[in-house]
Design an enzyme around this catalytic site. Structure first.
Site, PDB file in Angstrom:
ATOM      1  N   LYS A  68       0.725  -1.075  -0.046  1.00  0.00           N
ATOM      2  CA  LYS A  68       0.094   0.132  -0.013  1.00  0.00           C
ATOM      3  C   LYS A  68       0.902   1.298   0.021  1.00  0.00           C
ATOM      4  CE  LYS A  68      -3.824  -2.339   2.713  1.00  0.00           C
ATOM      5  NZ  LYS A  68      -4.377  -2.134   3.850  1.00  0.00           N
ATOM      6  N   TYR A 105     -12.306  -2.486  -2.598  1.00  0.00           N
ATOM      7  CA  TYR A 105     -12.787  -2.655  -1.221  1.00  0.00           C
ATOM      8  C   TYR A 105     -14.240  -2.586  -1.055  1.00  0.00           C
ATOM      9  CZ  TYR A 105      -8.294  -2.099   0.857  1.00  0.00           C
ATOM     10  OH  TYR A 105      -6.942  -2.393   1.488  1.00  0.00           O
ATOM     11  N   ASN A 163      -1.293  -0.156   7.632  1.00  0.00           N
ATOM     12  CA  ASN A 163      -0.903  -1.598   7.941  1.00  0.00           C
ATOM     13  C   ASN A 163      -0.103  -2.117   6.622  1.00  0.00           C
ATOM     14  OD1 ASN A 163      -3.060  -2.163   6.243  1.00  0.00           O
ATOM     15  ND2 ASN A 163      -4.116  -3.297   7.858  1.00  0.00           N
ATOM     16  N   HIS A 182      -1.708  -5.364   1.475  1.00  0.00           N
ATOM     17  CA  HIS A 182      -3.035  -6.165   1.450  1.00  0.00           C
ATOM     18  C   HIS A 182      -2.860  -7.404   1.006  1.00  0.00           C
ATOM     19  CE1 HIS A 182      -7.100  -7.116   0.153  1.00  0.00           C
ATOM     20  NE2 HIS A 182      -6.569  -7.528  -0.848  1.00  0.00           N
ATOM     21  N   GLU A 228     -10.046 -10.797  -6.872  1.00  0.00           N
ATOM     22  CA  GLU A 228      -8.983  -9.643  -6.772  1.00  0.00           C
ATOM     23  C   GLU A 228      -7.864  -9.911  -7.992  1.00  0.00           C
ATOM     24  OE1 GLU A 228      -9.594  -8.761  -2.019  1.00  0.00           O
ATOM     25  OE2 GLU A 228      -7.839  -9.580  -2.494  1.00  0.00           O
TER      26      GLU A 228
HETATM   27  P1  DAT Z   1      -7.251  -7.214   5.918  1.00  0.00           P
HETATM   28  O1  DAT Z   1      -6.403  -5.946   5.132  1.00  0.00           O
HETATM   29  O2  DAT Z   1      -6.265  -7.867   6.972  1.00  0.00           O
HETATM   30  O3  DAT Z   1      -7.606  -8.437   4.745  1.00  0.00           O
HETATM   31  P2  DAT Z   1      -9.943  -6.291   6.534  1.00  0.00           P
HETATM   32  O4  DAT Z   1     -10.252  -6.912   5.028  1.00  0.00           O
HETATM   33  O5  DAT Z   1     -10.749  -6.585   7.370  1.00  0.00           O
HETATM   34  O6  DAT Z   1      -8.348  -6.606   6.760  1.00  0.00           O
HETATM   35  O7  DAT Z   1      -9.972  -4.588   6.088  1.00  0.00           O
HETATM   36  C1  DAT Z   1      -9.280  -3.898   5.023  1.00  0.00           C
HETATM   37  C2  DAT Z   1      -8.560  -2.925   5.548  1.00  0.00           C
HETATM   38  O8  DAT Z   1      -9.360  -1.987   6.411  1.00  0.00           O
HETATM   39  C3  DAT Z   1      -7.529  -3.110   6.609  1.00  0.00           C
HETATM   40  O9  DAT Z   1      -6.247  -3.631   5.991  1.00  0.00           O
HETATM   41  C4  DAT Z   1      -7.542  -1.828   7.358  1.00  0.00           C
HETATM   42  C5  DAT Z   1      -8.726  -1.322   7.326  1.00  0.00           C
HETATM   43  N1  DAT Z   1      -9.769  -1.400   8.639  1.00  0.00           N
HETATM   44  C6  DAT Z   1     -10.353  -2.700   8.725  1.00  0.00           C
HETATM   45  N2  DAT Z   1     -10.897  -2.616   9.945  1.00  0.00           N
HETATM   46  C7  DAT Z   1     -10.762  -1.568  10.306  1.00  0.00           C
HETATM   47  C8  DAT Z   1     -11.225  -0.840  11.460  1.00  0.00           C
HETATM   48  N3  DAT Z   1     -11.974  -1.360  12.479  1.00  0.00           N
HETATM   49  N4  DAT Z   1     -10.906   0.343  11.587  1.00  0.00           N
HETATM   50  C9  DAT Z   1      -9.974   1.150  10.727  1.00  0.00           C
HETATM   51  N5  DAT Z   1      -9.805   0.426   9.519  1.00  0.00           N
HETATM   52  C10 DAT Z   1     -10.197  -0.662   9.288  1.00  0.00           C
HETATM   53 MG    MG Z   2      -9.175  -8.179   3.690  1.00  0.00          MG
END
Ligand code: DAT
Ligand code: MG
Length: 151
Positions: free
Chosen positions: A9, A49, A112, A115, A126
């Site tokens: 990212k 997303y 973080n 992805h 994806e």
């Molecule tokens: P991942 O990236 O581990 O697959 P995810 O698909 O649940 O996680 O969410 C996508 C992204 O969205 C994640 O990398 C960071 C953001 N995100 C997820 N949950 C969040 C939250 N509770 N508050 C803020 N950002 C969040």
């Molecule tokens: Mg995810």
């Protein structure tokens, strides 16, 4: 053999961690299938997303991946989806295991670094969203038989 979508990212790119993250996947034994360095437009960001649409962090998340260039990739290997999720660590860096990318380089969930697709169905969606079939390289390495039980 599984193929999965991985992205460094904008924060990972800005912090000069592209090489570090790619090196960790290479060292793990995974095989690179496709890569492109690019900025992400709104339509692609929203589609990528889409599963998070309606959540409070959705708008910020879309802005975040549009905030600078990213390295989009496809990697493959046996259990590549689980292996790469493990290498990246838990979504929230303060919950990620030591030794993972998100632990070693991150502090905040909204920064973080990477992805990676979370399951087979997501990986298929994806990979197809980010890469045309002809952009994905099917190849073998001499070392494959020392990494993959069934090369
Ligand atoms: P991942 O990236 O581990 O697959 P995810 O698909 O649940 O996680 O969410 C996508 C992204 O969205 C994640 O990398 C960071 C953001 N995100 C997820 N949950 C969040 C939250 N509770 N508050 C803020 N950002 C969040
Ligand atoms: Mg995810």
């Amino acid at each position: 053999m599984e193929r999965t979508f991985v992205m460094v990212k904008p924060d990972g790119v800005q912090r000069g961690l592209v090489g570090e993250i790619v090196a960790r996947l290479e060292r793990r034994g995974l095989r690179l299938v496709a890569a492109k360095f690019m900025t992400v437009g709104k339509a692609l960001a929203e589609e990528h997303y889409g599963e998070h649409k309606g959540k409070p962090f959705y708008a910020g998340l879309v802005d975040y991946i549009m905030s600078g260039p990213v390295l989009a990739m496809v990697w493959e290997g046996p259990n590549a989806i689980a292996a790469i999720r493990q290498t990246m660590g838990a979504t929230r860096p303060t919950e990620a295991a030591p030794g993972t990318v998100r632990h070693d380089f991150g502090l905040e969930i909204g920064r973080n670094l990477t992805h990676a697709s979370d399951k087979l169905e997501t990986a298929e969606r994806e990979v197809a969203l980010w890469f045309k079939p002809e952009e994905q390289v099917t190849w073998t390495r001499d070392v494959d038989r020392w990494v993959f039980e069934k090369a």
